[in-house]
Write a protein that holds these residues in place. Structure first.
Motif, PDB file in Angstrom:
ATOM      1  N   ASP A  50       0.497   3.184   6.730  1.00  0.00           N
ATOM      2  CA  ASP A  50      -0.139   1.934   7.141  1.00  0.00           C
ATOM      3  C   ASP A  50       0.447   1.455   8.471  1.00  0.00           C
ATOM      4  N   LEU A  51       1.765   1.554   8.606  1.00  0.00           N
ATOM      5  CA  LEU A  51       2.401   1.140   9.858  1.00  0.00           C
ATOM      6  C   LEU A  51       1.954   2.014  11.030  1.00  0.00           C
TER       7      LEU A  51
ATOM      8  N   LYS B  66      -0.876   3.482  11.405  1.00  0.00           N
ATOM      9  CA  LYS B  66      -2.243   3.090  11.757  1.00  0.00           C
ATOM     10  C   LYS B  66      -2.265   1.826  12.614  1.00  0.00           C
ATOM     11  N   GLN B  67      -1.357   0.896  12.341  1.00  0.00           N
ATOM     12  CA  GLN B  67      -1.326  -0.376  13.064  1.00  0.00           C
ATOM     13  C   GLN B  67      -0.715  -0.233  14.449  1.00  0.00           C
ATOM     14  N   PHE B  68       0.233   0.672  14.606  1.00  0.00           N
ATOM     15  CA  PHE B  68       0.922   0.779  15.883  1.00  0.00           C
ATOM     16  C   PHE B  68       0.589   2.094  16.483  1.00  0.00           C
TER      17      PHE B  68
END
Length: 81
Positions: free
Chosen positions: A76-77, A79-81
């Motif tokens: 998830d991290l 994907k965000q960064f």
């Protein structure tokens, strides 16, 4: 949020094991949410009990942080960064 609530202990918070840190974070989030709900209730909804108000807005006090595997969290991290 933790530093806002426990600002004087920021060094101790940063040195915690991650399980303890997550437990403290969940506690702080729960307390912050409870305070916000009470403030909202006091500002115009006293014609019902606090418990009825919580039920009406759909508040559930069953934990805030969902269980995820470390790989899911890292994914998830990424994907965000």
């Amino acid at each position: 949020m933790l530093f806002k609530r426990y600002g004087g202990a920021s060094a101790e918070v940063l040195q915690m094991e991650y399980e303890d840190f997550l437990e403290l974070l969940e506690y702080a989030m729960k307390q912050s949410t409870e305070e916000w709900i009470k403030e909202r209730w006091v500002n115009g909804y006293q014609n019902t009990s606090l418990d009825e108000f919580k039920e009406a807005i759909g508040y559930r006090n069953n934990g805030i942080i969902e269980e995820k595997s470390i790989n899911d969290i890292l994914g998830d991290l990424a994907k965000q960064f």
